[in-house]
Enzyme design. Sequence first.
Site, mmCIF file in Angstrom:
data_model
loop_
_atom_site.group_PDB
_atom_site.id
_atom_site.type_symbol
_atom_site.label_atom_id
_atom_site.label_comp_id
_atom_site.label_asym_id
_atom_site.label_seq_id
_atom_site.Cartn_x
_atom_site.Cartn_y
_atom_site.Cartn_z
ATOM 1 C CB ILE A 154 51.496 45.326 38.612
ATOM 2 C CG1 ILE A 154 50.299 44.417 39.288
ATOM 3 C CG2 ILE A 154 52.431 44.456 38.396
ATOM 4 C CD1 ILE A 154 50.398 43.981 40.563
ATOM 5 C CE1 TYR A 155 58.055 50.507 35.977
ATOM 6 C CE2 TYR A 155 56.944 52.491 36.713
ATOM 7 C CZ TYR A 155 57.988 51.918 36.171
ATOM 8 O OH TYR A 155 59.217 52.761 35.889
ATOM 9 C CB ALA A 156 53.865 51.680 41.593
ATOM 10 C CB THR A 213 57.555 45.326 40.170
ATOM 11 O OG1 THR A 213 57.459 46.321 39.095
ATOM 12 C CG2 THR A 213 56.386 44.371 39.830
ATOM 13 C CE LYS A 214 61.673 49.809 37.854
ATOM 14 N NZ LYS A 214 62.986 49.582 37.716
#
Length: 349
Positions: free
Chosen positions: A164-166, A168-169
């Site tokens: 999810i981090y990737a 969102t980026k």
Amino acid sequence: MAFGKQSRSFPVQRKIFVTGTAGFIGFHLARRLLEEGFAVLGYDGITDYYDVVLKRQRHQMLLQNSHFRAVEAMLEDQRALDAVVDAFEPDVIVHLAAQAGVRYSLEQPKAYLEANVVGTFHVMEAAKRHAVQHLLMASTSSVYGGNEEMPFAETDKADTPLTIYAATKKATEAMGHAYAHLWDLPTTMFRFFTVYGPWGRPDMAIYKFVDAVLDGRPIDLYNNGHLYRDFTYIDDLVEAIRLLIDAVPERPASAADIEPGDSLSNVAPFRVVNIGNNGRVRLLDFVAAIEAATGMPARRNLMSMQKGDVVATWANADLLHRLTGYRPRTDVRDGVASFVAWYKDYRRV
């Protein structure tokens, strides 16, 4: 020192609004800009994702410079952000604040949507309203996700994020492109590759490894240590960002005007730039550098591959060099030694 019109009396080239100045990268960038004579307004939520004492110490160091002011507020609070930006009237915005940590995104995915997507939208709205000369925003090498061909180039597809981090980026990159196209807002996204160095976050691998080695505890090595990373020393990263501030993208007349290898959009003043050391380092060699710097052996706890992780990252940094004439150059052994020296002084060990 007041915001707004009074700040115009500073003997500076430009006013730069930086988000995340109590964070690792934001702190180092703000310090670099202040040394050069810029007026810097920092904005940080001082969240408790990790030790807030460390964050406040970073801000306290920056506040020793009369050209720095700090505001403590969340990016999700658009009213607070707008009031600060409107008073400061920045020439350039560098957006570094985000919910960091690949692994934490497995536990608290909503925090990433709120901070990274909603917060970035608010920053872009402020940049649009003030028609800043250049909007620069942080992305991550994690957007390359499942790509297997290396080194990673900015023109490669990045459609397979693994966390999810990737995701969102990657979303903020798409949002940035849309704003650049719609509002003719010059925008540069930089993709960071495993940044490390003094004043780093406690959740970063080097911090955890050094802490464990000096305390005689084992370190967790995923995939049995057979991982490779493009470790980028913080001073190199900051120098690259500083130079990219002046490398303002322009909307091309046509796709034919874009040079091969340039990620410049054919329909917007928008570009993505890798910032990495342009090489892979085996994790076990990174650990060996820590052992050499500490003078102590590391106890290794070999583990299987972790969910959402990748075996290797490796940046093609040719575009950065073409735009700025600069290449990150710090050898990992020197960078690790600098971190260990800082850690021992900071923790008084």
